[in-house]
Write a protein that holds these residues in place. Sequence first.
Motif, PDB file in Angstrom:
ATOM      1  N   PHE A 110       0.843  -1.196   0.000  1.00 12.83           N
ATOM      2  CA  PHE A 110       0.000   0.000   0.000  1.00 12.83           C
ATOM      3  C   PHE A 110       0.878   1.247   0.000  1.00 12.83           C
ATOM      4  N   PRO A 111       1.188   1.808  -1.156  1.00 11.81           N
ATOM      5  CA  PRO A 111       2.103   2.959  -1.221  1.00 11.81           C
ATOM      6  C   PRO A 111       1.659   4.150  -0.386  1.00 11.81           C
ATOM      7  N   ASP A 112       0.345   4.319  -0.201  1.00 13.22           N
ATOM      8  CA  ASP A 112      -0.127   5.481   0.547  1.00 13.22           C
ATOM      9  C   ASP A 112      -0.227   5.218   2.048  1.00 13.22           C
ATOM     10  N   ARG A 113       0.210   4.021   2.496  1.00 11.85           N
ATOM     11  CA  ARG A 113       0.188   3.662   3.921  1.00 11.85           C
ATOM     12  C   ARG A 113      -1.196   3.879   4.525  1.00 11.85           C
ATOM     13  N   ASN A 114      -2.233   3.426   3.834  1.00 10.77           N
ATOM     14  CA  ASN A 114      -3.596   3.648   4.312  1.00 10.77           C
ATOM     15  C   ASN A 114      -4.123   2.492   5.151  1.00 10.77           C
ATOM     16  N   THR A 115      -3.249   1.606   5.573  1.00  7.73           N
ATOM     17  CA  THR A 115      -3.667   0.482   6.406  1.00  7.73           C
ATOM     18  C   THR A 115      -2.571   0.166   7.405  1.00  7.73           C
ATOM     19  N   ALA A 116      -2.948  -0.443   8.516  1.00  7.39           N
ATOM     20  CA  ALA A 116      -1.978  -0.685   9.589  1.00  7.39           C
ATOM     21  C   ALA A 116      -1.078  -1.881   9.321  1.00  7.39           C
ATOM     22  N   PHE A 117      -1.502  -2.799   8.470  1.00  9.76           N
ATOM     23  CA  PHE A 117      -0.745  -4.024   8.249  1.00  9.76           C
ATOM     24  C   PHE A 117      -0.485  -4.208   6.762  1.00  9.76           C
ATOM     25  N   PRO A 118       0.662  -4.728   6.399  1.00 13.23           N
ATOM     26  CA  PRO A 118       1.722  -5.190   7.293  1.00 13.23           C
ATOM     27  C   PRO A 118       2.512  -4.038   7.908  1.00 13.23           C
ATOM     28  N   ARG A 119       3.118  -4.321   9.046  1.00  6.98           N
ATOM     29  CA  ARG A 119       3.967  -3.333   9.697  1.00  6.98           C
ATOM     30  C   ARG A 119       5.310  -3.240   8.976  1.00  6.98           C
ATOM     31  N   LEU A 120       5.926  -2.062   9.079  1.00 10.12           N
ATOM     32  CA  LEU A 120       7.271  -1.838   8.572  1.00 10.12           C
ATOM     33  C   LEU A 120       8.200  -1.525   9.742  1.00 10.12           C
ATOM     34  N   PRO A 121       9.506  -1.731   9.592  1.00  8.23           N
ATOM     35  CA  PRO A 121      10.429  -1.417  10.695  1.00  8.23           C
ATOM     36  C   PRO A 121      10.306   0.018  11.193  1.00  8.23           C
ATOM     37  N   CYS A 122       9.962   0.952  10.307  1.00  6.54           N
ATOM     38  CA  CYS A 122       9.833   2.348  10.728  1.00  6.54           C
ATOM     39  C   CYS A 122       8.646   2.566  11.659  1.00  6.54           C
ATOM     40  N   ASP A 123       7.763   1.569  11.785  1.00  7.66           N
ATOM     41  CA  ASP A 123       6.624   1.672  12.700  1.00  7.66           C
ATOM     42  C   ASP A 123       7.004   1.344  14.139  1.00  7.66           C
ATOM     43  N   SER A 159       0.645 -19.562   0.063  1.00 11.51           N
ATOM     44  CA  SER A 159      -0.657 -18.948   0.360  1.00 11.51           C
ATOM     45  C   SER A 159      -0.530 -17.877   1.435  1.00 11.51           C
ATOM     46  N   TYR A 160       0.378 -18.082   2.399  1.00  8.89           N
ATOM     47  CA  TYR A 160       0.614 -17.056   3.420  1.00  8.89           C
ATOM     48  C   TYR A 160       1.177 -15.783   2.785  1.00  8.89           C
ATOM     49  N   PHE A 161       2.164 -15.957   1.910  1.00 11.23           N
ATOM     50  CA  PHE A 161       2.756 -14.792   1.252  1.00 11.23           C
ATOM     51  C   PHE A 161       1.697 -14.007   0.479  1.00 11.23           C
ATOM     52  N   ILE A 162       0.860 -14.713  -0.243  1.00 11.75           N
ATOM     53  CA  ILE A 162      -0.177 -14.028  -1.023  1.00 11.75           C
ATOM     54  C   ILE A 162      -1.112 -13.274  -0.097  1.00 11.75           C
ATOM     55  N   ARG A 163      -1.508 -13.929   0.975  1.00  5.55           N
ATOM     56  CA  ARG A 163      -2.481 -13.319   1.874  1.00  5.55           C
ATOM     57  C   ARG A 163      -1.927 -12.069   2.552  1.00  5.55           C
ATOM     58  N   TYR A 164      -0.729 -12.169   3.107  1.00  7.60           N
ATOM     59  CA  TYR A 164      -0.209 -11.067   3.912  1.00  7.60           C
ATOM     60  C   TYR A 164       0.411  -9.952   3.078  1.00  7.60           C
ATOM     61  N   LEU A 165       0.869 -10.264   1.867  1.00  8.83           N
ATOM     62  CA  LEU A 165       1.526  -9.261   1.031  1.00  8.83           C
ATOM     63  C   LEU A 165       0.680  -8.862  -0.175  1.00  8.83           C
ATOM     64  N   PHE A 166      -0.536  -9.396  -0.273  1.00  9.59           N
ATOM     65  CA  PHE A 166      -1.463  -9.028  -1.343  1.00  9.59           C
ATOM     66  C   PHE A 166      -0.813  -9.210  -2.716  1.00  9.59           C
ATOM     67  N   LEU A 167      -0.199 -10.360  -2.893  1.00  9.24           N
ATOM     68  CA  LEU A 167       0.562 -10.601  -4.115  1.00  9.24           C
ATOM     69  C   LEU A 167      -0.319 -10.751  -5.346  1.00  9.24           C
ATOM     70  N   GLU A 168      -1.619 -10.914  -5.145  1.00  6.48           N
ATOM     71  CA  GLU A 168      -2.506 -11.010  -6.310  1.00  6.48           C
ATOM     72  C   GLU A 168      -2.708  -9.656  -6.983  1.00  6.48           C
ATOM     73  N   GLN A 169      -2.344  -8.571  -6.307  1.00  8.51           N
ATOM     74  CA  GLN A 169      -2.481  -7.244  -6.894  1.00  8.51           C
ATOM     75  C   GLN A 169      -1.474  -7.063  -8.028  1.00  8.51           C
ATOM     76  N   ASP A 170      -1.870  -6.297  -9.037  1.00  6.48           N
ATOM     77  CA  ASP A 170      -1.016  -6.120 -10.216  1.00  6.48           C
ATOM     78  C   ASP A 170       0.352  -5.544  -9.856  1.00  6.48           C
ATOM     79  N   ALA A 171       0.369  -4.543  -8.988  1.00  7.73           N
ATOM     80  CA  ALA A 171       1.644  -3.910  -8.634  1.00  7.73           C
ATOM     81  C   ALA A 171       2.575  -4.887  -7.927  1.00  7.73           C
ATOM     82  N   GLN A 172       2.010  -5.759  -7.104  1.00 11.61           N
ATOM     83  CA  GLN A 172       2.819  -6.746  -6.400  1.00 11.61           C
ATOM     84  C   GLN A 172       3.314  -7.832  -7.354  1.00 11.61           C
TER      85      GLN A 172
END
Length: 281
Positions: free
Chosen positions: A136-149, A214-227
Amino acid sequence: MLWAHHKVGFLDEMFSIFDDHHHPVVIVGDQALRWMAVGLTTNEDLGLLVRDRQHHSIVKCLLASGCWTKVDIKSNIYVEEVRIAEVPRLERIGEQFYINLWPENIFGLAVDCDLCEVPHICAWNAVLVESTFYPFPDRNTAFPRLPCDSGTGPSTSFTPKNPDQSPPPIRPHRTPVYIPTIPRYIDACLSRHPLLAHLPDAPRFSGESALDISYFIRYLFLEQDAQREKLLPKLHGQRRQVMKDILDQYKRTVKGNIKMRRNSKGMLTSRPPKARSDDTN
């Protein structure tokens, strides 16, 4: 992983043995996935990737140190994956902590591949170290967390308070700890995927590769075109097409904001729909 009750420095011998072999410490398995934002609950258990040519020597040195003992896992249902793969499983004497030493040829991944450094053996809460895969480039959701959080709110402590290695002067230099990059890890999972088991270079052990994907897809939204654009070009051969087919067939059934819950050990985690057999509740 309930890291807080372990003594500081209880893994020093392990780090020193890897250093003596000029071998990087590379985490694989559930603990590595937590550094890739996958909210699995883990046991007192650590998977390490070891070069084929050094595997026997490292196992021998760990046992000779007097700090580790080999575990008989013939009847332990919680480590069935390790048992089937015939991977050495060692217990740290007096600590109830285990390491599983995965040879490259069984795990399907080379030690000398693309790696990301992580700050600790244990990811206290799931976090995405490889931030280029943030969905999510606009950081409009809390997850996944990043180290800067880190430190900005609940579930944003990513490393335990006690270090994974003794500080100076006991250990003059910290041994770096690594995980494979997300594309390399997924590529390894695909190499062990049942759909590619017929290939001559397929590892002889498949494990839970399909579940990990399946975990990677779920948590990283890999089905999205950008991913997809970030991932697919970095996969090899037929694995790229298999992953594309998996993504095409994937149907998201959970909301984008993944709800977290606290497990019995007090750690925040998001449990996938199908839990691993060795997860603790």
